[in-house]
Design an enzyme around this catalytic site. Structure first.
Site, PDB file in Angstrom:
ATOM      1  N   GLU A  59     -39.401   6.715   6.316  1.00 48.01           N
ATOM      2  CA  GLU A  59     -38.334   7.494   5.421  1.00 48.01           C
ATOM      3  C   GLU A  59     -36.943   8.194   6.383  1.00 48.01           C
ATOM      4  OE1 GLU A  59     -39.227   9.555   1.415  1.00 48.01           O
ATOM      5  OE2 GLU A  59     -39.070  11.288   2.816  1.00 48.01           O
ATOM      6  N   LYS A  61     -34.758  10.738   5.977  1.00 45.08           N
ATOM      7  CA  LYS A  61     -34.834  11.981   5.343  1.00 45.08           C
ATOM      8  C   LYS A  61     -34.095  12.930   6.315  1.00 45.08           C
ATOM      9  CE  LYS A  61     -37.946  15.639   3.734  1.00 45.08           C
ATOM     10  NZ  LYS A  61     -39.485  15.802   3.653  1.00 45.08           N
ATOM     11  N   LYS A 121     -35.448   7.073  -2.961  1.00 42.41           N
ATOM     12  CA  LYS A 121     -36.071   8.224  -2.984  1.00 42.41           C
ATOM     13  C   LYS A 121     -35.219   9.346  -4.001  1.00 42.41           C
ATOM     14  CE  LYS A 121     -39.975  10.846  -1.975  1.00 42.41           C
ATOM     15  NZ  LYS A 121     -40.023  11.322  -0.426  1.00 42.41           N
ATOM     16  N   GLU A 170     -45.160   8.687  -8.770  1.00 40.65           N
ATOM     17  CA  GLU A 170     -46.080   9.669  -8.066  1.00 40.65           C
ATOM     18  C   GLU A 170     -46.559  10.549  -8.763  1.00 40.65           C
ATOM     19  OE1 GLU A 170     -43.479  11.607  -4.706  1.00 40.65           O
ATOM     20  OE2 GLU A 170     -43.845  13.439  -5.994  1.00 40.65           O
ATOM     21  N   ASN A 190     -48.865  12.516  -3.944  1.00 46.54           N
ATOM     22  CA  ASN A 190     -47.872  13.213  -3.343  1.00 46.54           C
ATOM     23  C   ASN A 190     -48.720  14.431  -2.655  1.00 46.54           C
ATOM     24  OD1 ASN A 190     -45.982  14.843  -1.728  1.00 46.54           O
ATOM     25  ND2 ASN A 190     -44.678  14.695  -3.775  1.00 46.54           N
ATOM     26  N   GLU A 220     -48.283  10.121   0.260  1.00 49.07           N
ATOM     27  CA  GLU A 220     -47.247  10.511   0.493  1.00 49.07           C
ATOM     28  C   GLU A 220     -47.345  11.895   1.166  1.00 49.07           C
ATOM     29  OE1 GLU A 220     -44.654  10.473  -2.714  1.00 49.07           O
ATOM     30  OE2 GLU A 220     -45.802   8.905  -3.779  1.00 49.07           O
ATOM     31  N   SER A 221     -46.504  12.181   2.386  1.00 49.54           N
ATOM     32  CA  SER A 221     -46.344  13.502   2.928  1.00 49.54           C
ATOM     33  C   SER A 221     -47.450  14.159   3.768  1.00 49.54           C
ATOM     34  CB  SER A 221     -45.760  14.514   1.891  1.00 49.54           C
ATOM     35  OG  SER A 221     -44.619  14.095   1.104  1.00 49.54           O
TER      36      SER A 221
END
Length: 264
Positions: A59, A61, A121, A170, A190, A220-221
């Site tokens: 990503e 970001k 995103k 998500e 997430n 995710e994350s």
């Protein structure tokens, strides 16, 4: 921390109305039709994740609402290409400006340079944003269950398909499992609560057995080590969205390459 998601969604609706005033829905629809006639290097994100040995969605970001700037000077014409050269399976590029320091131009800049599928995103709250995604060269969009009614999510998925965009749906917990019925191309869990920003990768493990096995699952994350990815793959996940872990490094692409060597 107050519920940041509610604040972001309120702002996003206002932002989209401003964008519509500057460029009418009729005009963006016309532009999207033209883009479909002459597509950029469109690619299937779900297929890329299934076919890749590691499934890292790297990503781009630059900022976080909870932690501020991560890499304020990060360049979209440099880092995504470096991610591709260092083994990413797909790219995620933040386009929200106010909270994440993103911009739609970041996808426009990266698209001619890379062949990997690109996820837009953002906080998608209006079909207008799907047409934007097609025009800027995205291959997939994120739909966040917590930001949409199930009916709106279904409508968005249908429109995304007409625009030849894949959907990463998500969810965060079992209260959102009914959104799986919208038949998205990928289902993401997430690990970060978008209301409190508390993060725990255990959320993906907890949700794994509740999700359909015939879908491409994405965690995710909060992922920061190779062992966690190995265990998540055993639990059924095929995509792993990682941004901050790489973006905090001096050279995000090199950090990704080093991480993949640890994965073997």
């Amino acid at each position: 921390m107050k519920d940041i998601l509610e604040e972001i969604v309120r702002w996003k609706r206002l932002e989209v109305e401003g964008q519509k005033a500057a460029l009418s829905p009729r005009e963006i629809h016309r532009m999207a039709e033209s883009c479909m006639e002459h597509p950029a290097r469109a690619a299937s994100m779900s297929r890329a994740l299934m076919e890749d040995d590691h499934g890292i969605i790297a990503e781009f970001k630059r900022k976080s609402p909870s932690k501020g700037w991560i890499k304020e000077d990060g360049k979209a014409e440099v880092i995504p290409l470096s991610y591709e050269r260092n083994g990413a399976a797909a790219l995620s590029i933040l386009t929200d400006g106010k909270y994440f320091g993103g911009d739609m131009d970041f996808i426009r800049k990266a698209r001619p340079l890379v062949t990997l599928p690109i996820l837009r995103k953002d906080f998608i709250v209006d079909e207008y944003q799907l047409f934007q995604a097609r025009c800027i060269g995205a291959d997939a969009v994120l739909l966040i269950a917590a930001a949409l009614t199930k009916e709106d999510a279904m409508t968005m998925r249908t429109m995304a398909r007409e625009l030849r965009l894949e959907v990463l749906l998500e969810i965060h917990d079992d209260s959102e499992l009914d959104y799986v019925d919208i038949n998205a191309d990928m289902i993401g869990v997430n690990n970060r609560n978008l209301g409190t920003f508390h993060t725990s990768v255990e959320n993906s493990f907890r949700m794994a057995d509740m999700l359909p096995k015939d879908k491409v699952l994405v965690s995710e994350s909060g992922i920061g080590d190779a062992d966690t990815i190995r265990l998540l793959r055993q639990a059924g996940y095929r995509g792993f969205l990682m941004g901050e872990h790489f973006m905090r490094a001096e050279d995000p692409g090199a950090a990704l390459g080093q991480f993949l060597r640890l994965l073997g």
